[in-house]
Structure formats: structure tokens, C-alpha cells
Design an enzyme around this catalytic site. Structure first.
Site, mmCIF file in Angstrom:
data_model
loop_
_atom_site.group_PDB
_atom_site.id
_atom_site.type_symbol
_atom_site.label_atom_id
_atom_site.label_comp_id
_atom_site.label_asym_id
_atom_site.label_seq_id
_atom_site.Cartn_x
_atom_site.Cartn_y
_atom_site.Cartn_z
ATOM 1 C CB THR A 135 36.375 0.076 -22.526
ATOM 2 O OG1 THR A 135 35.265 1.225 -22.393
ATOM 3 C CG2 THR A 135 36.740 0.061 -23.727
ATOM 4 C CB CYS A 158 32.446 -5.449 -10.838
ATOM 5 S SG CYS A 158 31.377 -3.926 -9.849
ATOM 6 C CG HIS A 202 30.755 -3.568 -14.993
ATOM 7 N ND1 HIS A 202 31.440 -2.527 -15.266
ATOM 8 C CD2 HIS A 202 30.738 -3.729 -13.557
ATOM 9 C CE1 HIS A 202 32.072 -2.010 -14.150
ATOM 10 N NE2 HIS A 202 31.835 -2.808 -13.212
#
Lengths: 129, 180
Positions: free
Chosen positions: B32, B38, B55
Site C-alpha cells: 500500500t 511521487c 515509491h
């Protein structure tokens, strides 16, 4: 004092983006004679056909990884004197130490700048013109 | 009803924060993250049943066009790819999903778009197919990604839950080993 343009180099990395970044840096430093290979096996084939002065190689690659490439080069007399700079990730301390045992000339931690690459080249070849 | 209902498998959630990446071959793992400007690259080898997510945010003012941004970005992509390959993935089977790169603030430079541009160009250059994407636009996204099945779920975030990203301060390497 070696001239940068006279150093023939083979850049070995499985990522095209990384190869083109290294090539761009080498060109900025003044190097002109640059070959590329996508893995250790292709690099070895290329070296046997046409030796170079310097190999700049990644470690994590399919087929033959960087450490195996280094060992193969050092074990093969016509190639064994080739300068070898390895590219590594930050966490690879053990790998660097093993590479030193196998006769690596220097190493560079990714991501790196052109100035850092030049510094490593000069540590191997002396000041470049 | 006779007997108990079949037990649901226990889902294991792993949050992937900015600058992190996580790779798993556990079908019960769901990765998650919450994205503003980003971008998250979700990458997997469907045949090997292994995948992961990163990420990332390129340093400010060093979008896809600049040298520093490309170097840092290429490094962040590589650590995820290498971990997927180490876990049994094959490079030629990799497939990608891309999320994020939203325009979060009214600023002159669209940081989110620069991150999205970088990720798309990187994957095209590396020959890794992008099987789905949700990039750019206004607002944030909450992403769930199952790295083994490749299923992804996105929710648009409008409740202001997204904090401004932490700009990486030192995009180049630190921590040299004293061997030479």
C-alpha cells in the site's frame, strides 16, 4: 599522463539507461572509444574479440554477473591486465570486499556524478588529460 | 448452514513509503502507498509469481531532463528491478504498472509530471511493458498492489491526507568504503 580519448572502455550493465548515463559521463570526461554490453557473458565475448583498457561493470546482471566477469578476466592471460571498475549499490559492502580479493581496481557507488567517476578513473590511470 | 465458512486468507499489508521499495512472492501480501506528486512503479514477473513496488520522487528542479534527476531515478528503479530478479523474476517477463505524478500544488514546475515522464521514459528505454497506468492529473492516490497476482486498486484521495513530500536532499552516493 594518459589522454582520456585514448582509453578504450567497455561499459557493462543490464540496464540501457545506466549504460547511457555512464557513456554520457565518460564522454564528458573526454573519452571517445566506448563499447557497451548488456551482461557479463556478452562482455566476455566482446573482450575476446576486441580487448579494451578499461571495463566499467555493474554487479547484478543476468547470465554472468559482474564478479564472475571480473574473475574470468583476471583468469584469462590476454585480458588479465584490463583495468576493472565496478558499479555497486550502497549496501554491497561484502561484495566490494570480495571484488577486492579478485583484483578489482576500484569501485563506484550508484548513483554517482561525473566528477566521482573521473576521480575513480584518475585513481586507476593517473591524472587524465 | 453446516460448518464454518471457509477461512479468509490473512492479508498482510506492507506500506511502502517515499524512497522505499518492497518485493514479495507471498500471495497474501498487499503493498500500500499514498501518492501525491511521487510515482510508484509496480513491477512483477507473472510467471515467477514475484513482484514489488517502489515509491519515488526525483530531487526538486532535477526532473527527467536533468542529469542528476536521471541518475538518481535510474538508481531507484534499478534497486527494485534487481530485487525482483533476485527473488526469481526474469527481466524479459517483467511487466509494470505506474501510478502517481499528480499535480499537488500551484507551483511553476509540475514536479509530478516530471516524475511521471521519467518513469515512462525509463521503462520504454528498458523495454519493460507498462500494462496499466494512472499518472498526472490533479490530486492524490491511494494504491493497493498485490505483487503476486498483479491486481491493483486505486482510490483518489481528496481529503487532504497527503502530506507534502520530503525532497531528497542528497541524491548522490554517500558512505564510501575506505578500500582504495
Amino acid at each position: 599522463m594518459p589522454a582520456a580519448f585514448a582509453i578504450r572502455t567497455l561499459v557493462v550493465d543490464d540496464q540501457l539507461t545506466m549504460r547511457s548515463l555512464v557513456r554520457a559521463s565518460l564522454q564528458q570526461i573526454g573519452m571517445r572509444d566506448i563499447e557497451e554490453a548488456p551482461d557479463g557473458e556478452a562482455a566476455l565475448r566482446s573482450l575476446l574479440a576486441q580487448p579494451v583498457h578499461l571495463v566499467i561493470s555493474d554487479f547484478n546482471m543476468p547470465n554472468l554477473d559482474g564478479l564472475s566477469l571480473l574473475r574470468a578476466i583476471r583468469a584469462h592471460p590476454p585480458l588479465s591486465k584490463t583495468a576493472f571498475i565496478m558499479l555497486t549499490g550502497r549496501a554491497d559492502r561484502e561484495l566490494v570486499q570480495r571484488a577486492v580479493q579478485f583484483g578489482v581496481n576500484n569501485y563506484l557507488v550508484k548513483p554517482f556524478t561525473t566528477a566521482q567517476l573521473k576521480e575513480k578513473l584518475e585513481a586507476v590511470f593517473g591524472p587524465l588529460t | 448452514m453446516i460448518g464454518a465458512a471457509a477461512q479468509e486468507p490473512v492479508e498482510r499489508r506492507v506500506h511502502v513509503g517515499q524512497g522505499d521499495h518492497f518485493v514479495s512472492s507471498d500471495p497474501d501480501v498487499v503493498l500500500t502507498t499514498v501518492l501525491g506528486s511521487c510515482v510508484a512503479l509496480c513491477l512483477r514477473d507473472p510467471a515467477a509469481g514475484v513482484g514489488g513496488m517502489n515509491h519515488f520522487l526525483l530531487p526538486e528542479g532535477s526532473g527527467s531532463g536533468t542529469d542528476v534527476g536521471r541518475r538518481y531515478g535510474a538508481y531507484l528503479m534499478e534497486v527494485l528491478i534487481n530485487d525482483v530478479l533476485k527473488a526469481g523474476g526474469r527481466r524479459e517477463r517483467l511487466e509494470a504498472k505506474l501510478f502517481g505524478g499528480g499535480r499537488m500544488f500551484d507551483s511553476l514546475s509540475d514536479v509530478g509530471a516530471a516524475n511521471a515522464d521519467f518513469a515512462e521514459k525509463f521503462l520504454a528505454d528498458e523495454g519493460i511493458p507498462v500494462v496499466s497506468r494512472s499518472l498526472r492529473g490533479a490530486g492524490g492516490r491511494r494504491i493497493h498492489y498485490w505483487p503476486v497476482s498483479g491486481r491493483a486498486r486505486q482510490r483518489v484521495v481528496t481529503d487532504g491526507a497527503i502530506l507534502p513530500p520530503a525532497i531528497p536532499s542528497s541524491p548522490v552516493a554517500t558512505g564510501d568504503l575506505e578500500l582504495f
